[in-house]
Enzyme design. Sequence first.
Site, PDB file in Angstrom:
ATOM      1  N   LYS A 226      -9.069   3.510  -2.269  1.00  0.00           N
ATOM      2  CA  LYS A 226      -9.575   3.070  -0.962  1.00  0.00           C
ATOM      3  C   LYS A 226     -10.906   3.750  -0.673  1.00  0.00           C
ATOM      4  O   LYS A 226     -11.040   4.972  -0.744  1.00  0.00           O
ATOM      5  CB  LYS A 226      -8.549   3.388   0.132  1.00  0.00           C
ATOM      6  CG  LYS A 226      -8.964   2.899   1.508  1.00  0.00           C
ATOM      7  CD  LYS A 226      -7.934   3.249   2.577  1.00  0.00           C
ATOM      8  CE  LYS A 226      -6.775   2.277   2.579  1.00  0.00           C
ATOM      9  NZ  LYS A 226      -5.906   2.468   3.791  1.00  0.00           N
TER      10      LYS A 226
ATOM     11  N   GLU B 194       0.836  -1.189   0.000  1.00  0.00           N
ATOM     12  CA  GLU B 194       0.000   0.000   0.000  1.00  0.00           C
ATOM     13  C   GLU B 194       0.878   1.249   0.000  1.00  0.00           C
ATOM     14  O   GLU B 194       1.887   1.326   0.713  1.00  0.00           O
ATOM     15  CB  GLU B 194      -0.869  -0.024   1.274  1.00  0.00           C
ATOM     16  CG  GLU B 194      -1.773   1.156   1.454  1.00  0.00           C
ATOM     17  CD  GLU B 194      -2.581   1.078   2.749  1.00  0.00           C
ATOM     18  OE1 GLU B 194      -3.628   1.725   2.802  1.00  0.00           O
ATOM     19  OE2 GLU B 194      -2.168   0.359   3.687  1.00  0.00           O
TER      20      GLU B 194
ATOM     21  N   CYS C  27      -5.753  -2.696   2.822  1.00  0.00           N
ATOM     22  CA  CYS C  27      -5.618  -2.662   4.275  1.00  0.00           C
ATOM     23  C   CYS C  27      -6.964  -2.897   4.971  1.00  0.00           C
ATOM     24  O   CYS C  27      -7.597  -3.926   4.758  1.00  0.00           O
ATOM     25  CB  CYS C  27      -4.960  -1.352   4.693  1.00  0.00           C
ATOM     26  SG  CYS C  27      -4.093  -1.437   6.283  1.00  0.00           S
TER      27      CYS C  27
END
Length: 321
Positions: A139, A48, A173
């Site tokens: 995200k 990430e 994540c």
Amino acid sequence: MNNQQQSVRVAVVQAASVIMDREASTEKAVSLIRQAGESGAKIVVFPEAFIPAYPLELSFGTKVGARSPEGRKDWLRYWENSVSVPSGTTEILGEAARKAGVYLVIGVIERDNEYSGGTLYCTALFFGPDGALLGKHRKLKPTGAERFIFGEGDGSTLPVFDTPYGKIGALLCWENYMPLARAAMYAKGVQIYIAPTADDREVWQSTIRHIALEGRCFVLSCNQYVTKDMFPTDLACYDELASSPDEICTGGSAIVGPMGEYVKKPVYGHEDILIADLDLREIAYSRFDFDVVGHFARPDVFQLLVNEEKKENVKWINRTY
């Protein structure tokens, strides 16, 4: 899966960014992509926010109701080293993928180039072995203090791509703790589920093993290995790191098979490239008794609605109240 290859070699790159430096981080990524390609890997995954860094332990001088001038300077530096999509940086990454002959998934901090130009997104970019930028995933929900620095993605960037090695897609994540986001990925038929992260806790391993078992898919989890001495000492808020441990992120990258067992156990304490040969027949093998969107689903009871429309910029012109 009739035309799908029966196996694929993958590479999970556990490495640190050159923190706050887009060009140097990109150069490091190109070198690591080449190394992974030379190993025979056909799918290569990076952590990430690899370019220009995941800002572990930094607050950018932010408190509830207040931002410091020093924190703004560090955010400006972060913004200046972020990645426009497309841009010269994405061209370099695409060329590296082409030369290595790999599908590349890499985390970047993406600068909005559609509207204001002032918003950053935590994004995963997908490149094909021909060097083409296939797409991106932003995200959906930044976690905790990430909300100070990242905007929210929308349902228009939830892609799953067909490859000769099965369908690949990614959640970043703690998006992987969102059950409906996972369900959307399963519904799209993901077979190689990519989970770049900045979470090096032991309990993260429980998460990726559960996802593999729940989705009956391979999970490639990729994290950085970061030490405090990697941070530039000229950050305006460098003193925020005074109480941080020497190892700020210990790693924990791993590869998990569709029965929830490790293909490659987590690696801690150093940079590494995890190489594994995946037997893709294990996906069908594992679904004999559980197929989350197949014979184990109950669409007559549960339905999932995913809004994949692009979230348009709000237009205030000619609004009346």
